[in-house]
Motif scaffolding. Structure first.
Motif, PDB file in Angstrom:
ATOM      1  N   ILE A  26       0.843  -1.221  -0.147  1.00 54.46           N
ATOM      2  CA  ILE A  26      -0.200   0.012  -0.044  1.00 54.46           C
ATOM      3  C   ILE A  26       0.909   1.185   0.094  1.00 54.46           C
ATOM      4  CG2 ILE A  26      -1.754   1.097   1.160  1.00 54.46           C
ATOM      5  CD1 ILE A  26      -2.901  -1.177   0.045  1.00 54.46           C
ATOM      6  N   VAL A  27       1.778   1.283   0.844  1.00 52.27           N
ATOM      7  CA  VAL A  27       2.808   2.497   1.126  1.00 52.27           C
ATOM      8  C   VAL A  27       3.213   2.610  -0.452  1.00 52.27           C
ATOM      9  CG1 VAL A  27       4.873   3.477   2.209  1.00 52.27           C
ATOM     10  CG2 VAL A  27       2.851   2.514   3.551  1.00 52.27           C
ATOM     11  N   ARG A  28       4.045   1.774  -0.883  1.00 52.06           N
ATOM     12  CA  ARG A  28       4.915   1.798  -2.040  1.00 52.06           C
ATOM     13  C   ARG A  28       4.003   2.293  -3.259  1.00 52.06           C
ATOM     14  NH1 ARG A  28       6.611  -3.345  -2.311  1.00 52.06           N
ATOM     15  NH2 ARG A  28       8.239  -2.906  -1.056  1.00 52.06           N
ATOM     16  N   TYR A  29       2.769   1.831  -3.479  1.00 47.68           N
ATOM     17  CA  TYR A  29       1.661   2.113  -4.488  1.00 47.68           C
ATOM     18  C   TYR A  29       1.750   3.854  -3.938  1.00 47.68           C
ATOM     19  CZ  TYR A  29      -2.676   2.830  -6.761  1.00 47.68           C
ATOM     20  OH  TYR A  29      -3.579   3.176  -7.699  1.00 47.68           O
ATOM     21  N   ARG A  30       1.181   4.045  -2.883  1.00 51.10           N
ATOM     22  CA  ARG A  30       0.844   5.482  -2.504  1.00 51.10           C
ATOM     23  C   ARG A  30       2.109   6.484  -2.892  1.00 51.10           C
ATOM     24  NH1 ARG A  30      -3.303   5.210   2.397  1.00 51.10           N
ATOM     25  NH2 ARG A  30      -4.964   4.019   1.254  1.00 51.10           N
ATOM     26  N   LEU A  31       3.091   6.168  -2.501  1.00 49.12           N
ATOM     27  CA  LEU A  31       4.273   6.810  -2.539  1.00 49.12           C
ATOM     28  C   LEU A  31       4.439   6.931  -4.043  1.00 49.12           C
ATOM     29  CD1 LEU A  31       6.888   5.483   0.125  1.00 49.12           C
ATOM     30  CD2 LEU A  31       5.652   7.877   0.048  1.00 49.12           C
ATOM     31  N   HIS A  32       4.278   5.954  -4.769  1.00 55.96           N
ATOM     32  CA  HIS A  32       4.322   6.058  -6.228  1.00 55.96           C
ATOM     33  C   HIS A  32       3.437   7.003  -6.936  1.00 55.96           C
ATOM     34  CE1 HIS A  32       5.407   4.886 -10.425  1.00 55.96           C
ATOM     35  NE2 HIS A  32       4.123   4.865 -10.634  1.00 55.96           N
ATOM     36  N   ASN A  33       2.276   7.092  -6.319  1.00 55.29           N
ATOM     37  CA  ASN A  33       1.303   7.853  -6.959  1.00 55.29           C
ATOM     38  C   ASN A  33       1.614   9.466  -6.623  1.00 55.29           C
ATOM     39  OD1 ASN A  33      -0.249   5.922  -7.964  1.00 55.29           O
ATOM     40  ND2 ASN A  33      -1.553   5.762  -6.566  1.00 55.29           N
ATOM     41  N   GLN A  46       7.326   1.420   9.010  1.00 55.91           N
ATOM     42  CA  GLN A  46       7.772   1.449  10.350  1.00 55.91           C
ATOM     43  C   GLN A  46       7.292   2.590  11.060  1.00 55.91           C
ATOM     44  OE1 GLN A  46       9.392  -1.067  11.777  1.00 55.91           O
ATOM     45  NE2 GLN A  46       9.256  -1.955   9.844  1.00 55.91           N
ATOM     46  N   GLU A  47       6.718   3.986  10.436  1.00 49.45           N
ATOM     47  CA  GLU A  47       6.183   4.940  11.233  1.00 49.45           C
ATOM     48  C   GLU A  47       4.560   4.464  11.301  1.00 49.45           C
ATOM     49  OE1 GLU A  47       6.719   8.745   9.351  1.00 49.45           O
ATOM     50  OE2 GLU A  47       8.803   8.293   8.893  1.00 49.45           O
ATOM     51  N   VAL A  48       3.939   3.998  10.362  1.00 49.96           N
ATOM     52  CA  VAL A  48       2.620   3.325  10.618  1.00 49.96           C
ATOM     53  C   VAL A  48       2.476   2.566  11.716  1.00 49.96           C
ATOM     54  CG1 VAL A  48       0.870   2.149   9.415  1.00 49.96           C
ATOM     55  CG2 VAL A  48       2.040   4.040   8.074  1.00 49.96           C
ATOM     56  N   TYR A  75      -2.747   9.499   6.466  1.00 52.05           N
ATOM     57  CA  TYR A  75      -1.947  10.356   7.388  1.00 52.05           C
ATOM     58  C   TYR A  75      -0.542  10.230   7.286  1.00 52.05           C
ATOM     59  CZ  TYR A  75      -6.696  12.159   8.383  1.00 52.05           C
ATOM     60  OH  TYR A  75      -7.868  12.821   8.241  1.00 52.05           O
ATOM     61  N   LYS A  76      -0.244   9.155   7.555  1.00 53.50           N
ATOM     62  CA  LYS A  76       1.422   8.908   7.679  1.00 53.50           C
ATOM     63  C   LYS A  76       2.100   8.953   6.189  1.00 53.50           C
ATOM     64  CE  LYS A  76       2.290   8.451  12.035  1.00 53.50           C
ATOM     65  NZ  LYS A  76       2.999   9.290  12.578  1.00 53.50           N
ATOM     66  N   VAL A  77       1.205   8.546   5.140  1.00 52.85           N
ATOM     67  CA  VAL A  77       1.916   8.776   3.763  1.00 52.85           C
ATOM     68  C   VAL A  77       1.702   9.986   3.254  1.00 52.85           C
ATOM     69  CG1 VAL A  77       1.377   8.150   1.327  1.00 52.85           C
ATOM     70  CG2 VAL A  77       1.430   6.298   3.048  1.00 52.85           C
ATOM     71  N   ILE A  78       0.780  10.997   3.694  1.00 57.92           N
ATOM     72  CA  ILE A  78       0.817  12.198   3.346  1.00 57.92           C
ATOM     73  C   ILE A  78       2.007  12.798   4.009  1.00 57.92           C
ATOM     74  CG2 ILE A  78      -0.471  14.330   3.711  1.00 57.92           C
ATOM     75  CD1 ILE A  78      -3.028  12.593   3.236  1.00 57.92           C
ATOM     76  N   ASP A  79       2.120  12.921   5.408  1.00 55.26           N
ATOM     77  CA  ASP A  79       3.222  13.363   6.221  1.00 55.26           C
ATOM     78  C   ASP A  79       4.708  13.073   5.588  1.00 55.26           C
ATOM     79  OD1 ASP A  79       1.493  14.552   7.947  1.00 55.26           O
ATOM     80  OD2 ASP A  79       1.688  13.135   9.588  1.00 55.26           O
ATOM     81  N   ALA A  80       4.846  11.826   5.136  1.00 60.68           N
ATOM     82  CA  ALA A  80       5.983  11.373   4.496  1.00 60.68           C
ATOM     83  C   ALA A  80       6.064  11.857   3.345  1.00 60.68           C
ATOM     84  CB  ALA A  80       6.199   9.731   4.549  1.00 60.68           C
ATOM     85  N   ALA A  81       5.264  12.321   2.422  1.00 65.02           N
ATOM     86  CA  ALA A  81       5.297  12.832   1.166  1.00 65.02           C
ATOM     87  C   ALA A  81       5.807  14.091   1.449  1.00 65.02           C
ATOM     88  CB  ALA A  81       3.878  12.519   0.203  1.00 65.02           C
ATOM     89  N   ARG A  85       9.293  15.558   0.034  1.00 65.81           N
ATOM     90  CA  ARG A  85       9.321  16.685  -1.064  1.00 65.81           C
ATOM     91  C   ARG A  85      10.243  17.705  -0.407  1.00 65.81           C
ATOM     92  NH1 ARG A  85       3.313  16.355  -2.815  1.00 65.81           N
ATOM     93  NH2 ARG A  85       3.275  14.669  -4.541  1.00 65.81           N
ATOM     94  N   LYS A  86      10.188  18.166   0.586  1.00 68.18           N
ATOM     95  CA  LYS A  86      10.589  19.208   1.174  1.00 68.18           C
ATOM     96  C   LYS A  86      12.434  18.851   1.403  1.00 68.18           C
ATOM     97  CE  LYS A  86      11.224  21.882   5.472  1.00 68.18           C
ATOM     98  NZ  LYS A  86      10.923  21.941   6.595  1.00 68.18           N
ATOM     99  N   GLU A  87      12.761  17.668   1.476  1.00 73.53           N
ATOM    100  CA  GLU A  87      14.038  17.151   1.629  1.00 73.53           C
ATOM    101  C   GLU A  87      14.535  17.150   0.340  1.00 73.53           C
ATOM    102  OE1 GLU A  87      14.103  13.498   3.849  1.00 73.53           O
ATOM    103  OE2 GLU A  87      13.788  14.226   5.678  1.00 73.53           O
TER     104      GLU A  87
END
Length: 188
Positions: A26-33, A46-48, A75-81, A85-87
């Motif tokens: 799920i996370v890999r797919y969402r990050l890709h999106n 791990q954060e999730v 929410y964790k994926v949005i925070d990570a995204a 992006r900032k980094e």
């Protein structure tokens, strides 16, 4: 999760292990999106898992589990995204050996004294000074610097890169003065 509440730690461990496998997809797919590199998948998973573990008492056992889990994941994926992006704006991906060789790379043949180096470092913001001293002068790795300064490794790398950019820009403006001082010192 219900068994965890009744004290069955084996069932809870199995649940987390199975959930982690599910979350990776799920996370890999969402990050890709989001247009982000999936290399960060494991960190986000791990954060999730940590969020689920620390907030497990907030789940209402009379309600379905998946909507609660999906909200945390979202929410964790949005925070990570946002963070990634900032980094990524200031990120430079180099191998450890390349990072370590940057401060030693003397392209202009100018040797700086300890006083010159200290003066240049003192012009940097405090965080960049700490990182530049640790990695550039002491020669410790980005991961060791991160642990020492309580920072994330990517943030250390970004700070080091920015510090090097500022130092090189400042030093290149002073190269003529530094060369003359070095020549004068050599002739004495």
């Amino acid at each position: 999760m219900r068994k965890e509440r009744s004290g069955d730690s084996v069932a809870y461990e199995r649940f987390l292990r199975d959930l982690a496998a599910y979350l990776r997809h799920i996370v890999r797919y969402r990050l890709h999106n989001f247009g982000l590199n999936s290399d960060e998948t494991e960190d986000v998973v791990q954060e999730v898992l940590i969020a689920i573990h620390t907030r497990r008492d907030q789940w209402n056992a009379d309600r379905p589990l998946m909507p609660w889990l999906n909200a945390i994941v979202r929410y964790k994926v949005i925070d990570a995204a946002r963070r990634l992006r900032k980094e990524s704006r200031g990120r430079v991906d180099l191998e450890e050996e390349q990072w370590g060789s940057l401060p030693a790379d003397d392209q202009n043949g100018v040797e700086l004294s300890q006083g010159d180096i200290e003066r240049l470092l003192s012009d940097l913001p405090a965080g960049q000074q700490s990182v530049a001293r640790a990695m550039g002068i002491e020669g410790i790795s980005a991961s060791e610097t991160a642990a020492r300064l309580g920072m994330k490794e990517n943030a250390v790398r970004v700070a080091f890169h920015r510090a090097l950019q500022k130092l090189m820009a400042t030093a290149s403006g002073e190269n003529n003065d530094t060369r003359e001082r070095a020549r004068d010192h050599a002739h004495r």
